[in-house]
Every structure is written in C-alpha cells, then in structure tokens.
Motif scaffolding. Structure first.
Motif, short mmCIF file in Angstrom:
data_model
loop_
_atom_site.label_atom_id
_atom_site.label_comp_id
_atom_site.label_asym_id
_atom_site.label_seq_id
_atom_site.Cartn_x
_atom_site.Cartn_y
_atom_site.Cartn_z
N GLY B 214 -10.31 -61.01 -123.02
CA GLY B 214 -11.51 -60.17 -123.13
C GLY B 214 -11.28 -58.70 -123.40
O GLY B 214 -12.17 -57.89 -123.16
N THR B 284 -18.02 -63.60 -131.19
CA THR B 284 -19.12 -63.55 -130.22
C THR B 284 -18.66 -62.88 -128.92
O THR B 284 -17.47 -62.74 -128.67
CB THR B 284 -19.61 -64.97 -129.90
N ASP B 285 -19.64 -62.47 -128.13
CA ASP B 285 -19.41 -61.85 -126.81
C ASP B 285 -18.69 -60.51 -126.88
O ASP B 285 -18.22 -60.00 -125.86
CB ASP B 285 -18.63 -62.80 -125.87
N LYS B 288 -21.08 -57.21 -125.50
CA LYS B 288 -21.15 -57.01 -124.05
C LYS B 288 -19.89 -56.29 -123.56
O LYS B 288 -19.95 -55.43 -122.68
CB LYS B 288 -21.28 -58.38 -123.37
N ASN B 319 -24.63 -61.96 -133.99
CA ASN B 319 -24.45 -60.68 -133.30
C ASN B 319 -25.79 -60.00 -133.06
O ASN B 319 -25.99 -59.35 -132.02
CB ASN B 319 -23.54 -59.77 -134.12
N GLU B 322 -27.33 -61.59 -130.06
CA GLU B 322 -26.62 -61.18 -128.85
C GLU B 322 -27.06 -59.77 -128.44
O GLU B 322 -27.35 -59.52 -127.26
CB GLU B 322 -25.11 -61.20 -129.12
#
Lengths: 222, 412
Positions: B214, B284-285, B288, B319, B322
């Motif tokens: 991450g 993705t993600d 955040k 995106n 999201e």
C-alpha cells in the motif's frame, strides 16, 4: 514464510513503438533476419526444383536437448551464472531444403542468490530466478553437415523473488527470437550431436546463449 | 515472383524493421573538467528578472536557431531555441564583476549534445544588472563544443519574455520527459523533478501506483521491465511486490531507486518552484492512499509561501467512481480526463482532454466559464504546439518536451 503465487493474464506485448531493444537484441534479430533470408532463398530454390525430386521422403523427427544456458549482459559481457536447461521439439522434414517445426523446453535464464544482503530495510537472504517455457515456430535447413535453425515465438516467463521472508512469483508472456546451429551424427534413425542456441526476449532486452547435447529420433518416415 | 514469395519478403521486411530499433534510455550529459565557476559566487537575485528575455544569436554556429529564450530557474539558467528543438542548461556564477555560465546543450529529439559556456562581461551589461538596473544592451559571448570542434558566438538581448493574460502551465510529462527522450535522469524519478524546471516546465505530471503493502510510488508501466529498470529478474506489476522488495532489489535505468510519492512531493515543495503536480492514478484504491499526502504537501507548500496545486488524476470511470464515492472533492482537487459531465459530477476544477480530440474551442470556453481550467495532453509536436498556443484557449499543455513549449510560449 509466506508464499504468494500470482497468476497473470497472458498479456501479449506487441507494441513495437515502446519496445526499447539494446544492441544485443539488434544483433540477435539481425541474425534471425539473415537466417530467415537464407532459408527463404533455399526454399524458393527448392520450390523451383520441385519436379526434379523423384523420391520425396517425408520425415517427422523429435529431439531433446540438455545443456547449459548463460545470460548475456547488455554490454555483451558474459555474466558468471550458467544454468542447466532443457529443450525439446519436433520437426517436419517434407523433402525440401526447408524444414519446419516447433521448439519448447525449460530454460533457466537467470538465477542468483545472496546471503545476508545489506539493504535499507535490514539484512536479508535474497534469491531470484527467471525461467522460461518457450513456444517457438522453428525453421530448419541442413547446410552441408550442419543444421541451421531460426524461429519466432513467445515464452511463458516466470520470475521468482525471495527476500524479507516473502516469496513472490509472477509470470507473463514475452516475445522470443531464436537462432541455433547444430551438428548431428546419424545412427540408424537416431542422431546425436551438439547444438548452440541463442534466445532473445522482448522486455528483458537480454540475450541468452546455450550449448546443449542434442539427441534426435526420426519417428515417422514415408 | 509469385504471391507467396512476395509475402515472405514482406514478412522479412517487417522483421528487419523491428530489428532496426536503437537503444534509447536516459543518457548522461557532458561535464567539463575545467570550470569557469571555481571560486565564483552566486549570481545576485537582482540580475535574474532583468536578464531574462529573447536573444539573437550571431556567429559560426548552426546548432541553434536565430534566437534563444533565456530563463532563470533558481541558480540555473536555461535557454530554449527553435532549431532542432535545442536547449541549454547552465550553472551560473559571478566573478570579478563578470557573470559566467557553463553547462550543456542538447537537441530535445536526438542524442546530440555538447558543452557550452557563456560570459557576460561587466562592460557588456553585467555591471548594470548587478545593481538592479536594466542596461541599454546585453551582449553575451559564448563558446560551444560540438564533437571535437568549438565555435564562438554572440547573443544580444532583443526583447523581454512574452507576457500573457493568464497563468499558463507547461506540464512535464512523467516528471519532465520519458526515458526514450534521452534525458540525463530516469522518467518519474527524484532527479527528474528539478530537471523539469530547467527544461522549461512549471508543473509536472507523474504516475502513481500502489505497492503490495500500500505504499504509493511513482511508476508508469503496467509491468516492470528493462525499459524502466535495470534488473531482469523482476517482471511482475508494482502491486505484486512490497515496497522493501522494490527498493532493495531493483533500480531505475539511471541507477536511482523507485521513489515514493511522498519523497517526490517533498522534492517538489522543498527544491523547486513548480506550481502544479498532476498525479496520474494507475490502478484501484490509490486515491484513498494518496489523499492524506496531497493535503499534507499542499499545506506544507502554503506554509513556505508557495502556491502549489496537487491534483488527483481521474483517467477512467473506475477512478472517477472511487473519487466520487470517497466524497472528498471539497478538499482534494482533481483533474478529470473524461468528458465535461464527469468533470462537473466530480466537481473537479481541472479538465484534461486528449489533444487528438482537436481544439474543442466551444467546449473549452464553456468549461472556463464554469471556472474549470483545461489542460491538453500530450503535446510534443512543434507545429501542434504552435497551433494550440495560437488559439490562446488552454490553460496548459502536458508535454514530453517542455523546452519546445517554453520556446514557443515565451518567444511569441
């Protein structure tokens, strides 16, 4: 230790525009081009002489090879590691000068291991390997007593990294160029000899050379 | 020849074309061993705005066009010219009342490069400049090395840099240029960020992906390959590897480590005067994970007195969804590459249509009426740059050749 296996989609990288080939790739590809040109000339000659062949002999042969394979660095200097690799294939010999076949195998392109490697994240044991299973269409021609090979295809290439108590395995398809020169001593339907091969892989921008013991067998003759 | 033979020859020709590609990647620039700048002091800040401008070029050199834009970036002086998309990047110093500059020249679209030095003597304008006075004329003497030969030339001040009615962003693609542009630093690297300013950019676009654990890092391609890294044994995607694995086991083409987004934003804020960072999201993600960094570094820039926009790129609907789902548009500005309806829905303050869609005159005007700035991407061709600049519509261009845009923008 965690072991993670990641199965990638078989995305095929054919975007020539962004593919940056080094000089080694250039030389390799030039060899393939020259061999292909040579084959084509002989094939055309064979086509024009077709009527003169009165007793065409069709043969399907299989062969297996075992030997050592080394990765060439971009500078052309041989790296130290050489790894035991295997290849096998089948060849259709239609009675002309040009034969066609398929070639595969299991190639260990790179293997390295460092114990207690110092990094910004502490000391770790590091192991890495890069292996490849090629699927290549091969053209073959006998030139005096030598066998010339040239081919194009793709290789299912797998990378394995082990560091920081984590093993990561990833795979993808890479374009592959192939050229080889071999000698085989015939013995009934068998043949035994040596074959020197070079493989070039897109995206790796590296060339691998191999010297292998070559065993062949004529499965079908008619 | 029959059709089959023709087909074979055609096939061989295609293979031959493929085999004729050249090796291209980051390339070092020449460095002089005998420096004029030894024992020189830093050039006074008073000099810089007065010295910037468009200069004519006279002499035996054919490397540059008839004129050159000279522009300061901190302690570095850059020059941009039209012929061969040439540019120069120079270090500066002041000694005995004279101003000295030395560095390299390069063609943006080829690998030709060499050393160059400039001298602005006290009698040719340096004295006035150093007391903050605009001299009647500025004459700079130069020497350029091309292979093994050197050429002398002269540059004379013609006019100041063009002043435009609205702020314009020259956005360096992948932090300033791609590996294939033969710049002296890898694309999306920490060294490339300050270099982008020297190449004429006042903003950058960069690509952000998440590692397995991450961490947002800068990397463009879907897969690791020897186009961007040196190691052959890593062929997976960024998200297949942990940050420690990526940092410890692989290096970018010029030997640098793959940077984190945080390291990159730190360089932007602390070491440059860049006005805008466009974060192109890959995967993705990511939004955040990077949103807190966006806030942190926009605030840090404000504290140091800089106006810096850091924009979350929305290249596709995934995106976009999201971003909208996180409901963060109030405090986290975004740049949307989709059509105007998506821009409005996301409440993005920036729109980035692809250049191939055309000039989009009415649509751009409408978005600007609604307070949305519009950037076009990725504009590399000189003729297109001229054509798009002539319309005076867009608020910025994203380009792999900031030096080309800088010349056209400041000289016209």
């Amino acid at each position: 230790m965690n072991i993670i296996r990641i199965n990638k989609s078989t995305k095929f990288y054919m975007n020539f525009r962004i593919n940056q080939s080094p000089k080694t790739n250039f030389k390799m590809k030039s060899i393939v081009v020259l061999l292909s040109a040579l084959f084509s000339c002989h094939w055309m000659q064979a086509q024009s002489n077709r009527g003169e062949i009165t007793n065409p002999l069709y043969t399907i042969s299989i062969h297996g090879d075992v030997g050592f394979l080394k990765m060439l660095a971009q500078s052309g200097v041989l790296k130290k590691q050489s790894n035991l690799s295997y290849s096998f294939g089948a060849l259709w010999e239609p009675g002309h000068l040009l034969n066609i076949g398929i070639e595969s195998g299991f190639l260990i392109l790179e293997k390295r291991s460092v114990e207690k490697m110092n990094t910004d994240f502490g000391t770790t044991n590091f192991k890495a390997s890069l292996t490849s299973i090629p699927a290549i269409v091969v053209f073959n021609m006998k030139l005096h007593k030598l066998n010339l090979y040239g081919g194009l295809g793709a290789s299912y290439t797998t990378s394995s990294i082990e560091a920081f108590d984590l093993k990561t395995i990833t795979s993808r398809w890479l374009y592959t160029y192939y050229a080889a020169l071999g000698y085989s001593y015939p013995f009934h339907r068998f043949g035994i000899g040596l074959k020197g091969s070079i493989y070039s892989f897109s995206k790796l921008n590296k060339t691998d050379v191999s010297i292998m013991l070559d065993l062949s067998f004529d499965v079908l003759n008619w | 020849m029959n059709i089959k033979v023709n087909r074979i020859l055609f096939g061989l020709f295609i293979i031959l074309l493929h085999s004729c590609q050249k090796k291209i990647g980051p390339e070092d620039v020449p460095v002089t061993s005998l420096s004029l700048l030894d024992s020189a002091t830093a050039v006074s800040e008073k000099v810089k705005p007065l010295m910037e401008g468009v200069y004519s070029i006279r002499g035996d050199i054919s490397n540059f066009g008839q004129d050159m834009v000279l522009k300061w970036n901190g302690a570095s002086l850059s020059g941009f010219s039209s012929k061969n998309s040439s540019y120069i990047v120079l270090k500066s110093g002041e000694k005995n009342g004279n101003l000295y500059f030395e560095g390299y020249w390069r063609y943006a679209e080829s690998q030709q490069t060499g050393l160059i030095s400039l001298t602005l003597e006290k009698d040719n304008g340096a004295s006035d400049l150093m007391i903050g006075k605009k001299p009647a004329s500025i004459k700079i003497k130069g020497t350029l090395w091309d292979s093994k030969t050197y050429f002398n030339f002269e540059m004379n001040y013609i006019r100041p840099l063009s002043v435009h009615s609205k702020a314009f962003y020259i956005i360096g693609h992948r932090c300033g240029g791609r590996n294939s542009d033969r710049l002296p630093a890898s694309e999306n690297s920490l060294k490339m960020i300050p270099l982008s300013e020297q190449l004429g950019a006042n903003a950058i676009e960069t690509d952000v992906q998440l590692t397995k654990d991450g961490v947002p890092v800068l990397f463009h391609d879907d897969y690791l390959s020897t186009r961007l890294i040196n190691e052959t044994y890593m062929i997976g995607q960024i998200r297949d590897y942990t940050f420690a694995q990526l940092r410890a086991l692989c290096t970018l083409k010029d030997g640098q480590k793959i940077p984190t987004l945080e390291e990159a934003l730190e360089v932007v804020v602390d070491k440059t005067n860049l006005k805008l960072v466009w974060l192109d999201i890959k995967g993705t993600d990511v939004i955040k994970a990077l949103a807190p960094l966006q806030t942190k570094y926009m605030n840090r820039a404000l504290i140091t007195g800089k106006k810096l926009d850091i924009l979350i790129g929305l290249p596709d609907e995934t995106n976009f969804n999201e971003y909208v789902g996180l409901n963060i548009s109030q405090n986290h500005p975004a740049i949307c590459e989709l059509n105007e309806d998506f821009v409005r829905s996301a409440q993005a303050g920036f729109w980035a249509p692809r250049w191939s869609l055309g000039l989009l005159t009415d649509r751009v005007k409408q978005m600007q009426k609604e307070g949305v700035k519009t950037f076009i991407w990725t504009l590399d061709n000189t003729q297109l740059v001229k054509r798009y600049l002539a319309t005076d519509e867009f608020d910025g261009f994203c380009t792999n050749y900031p030096s080309i845009v800088a010349y056209e923008y400041y000289s016209n």
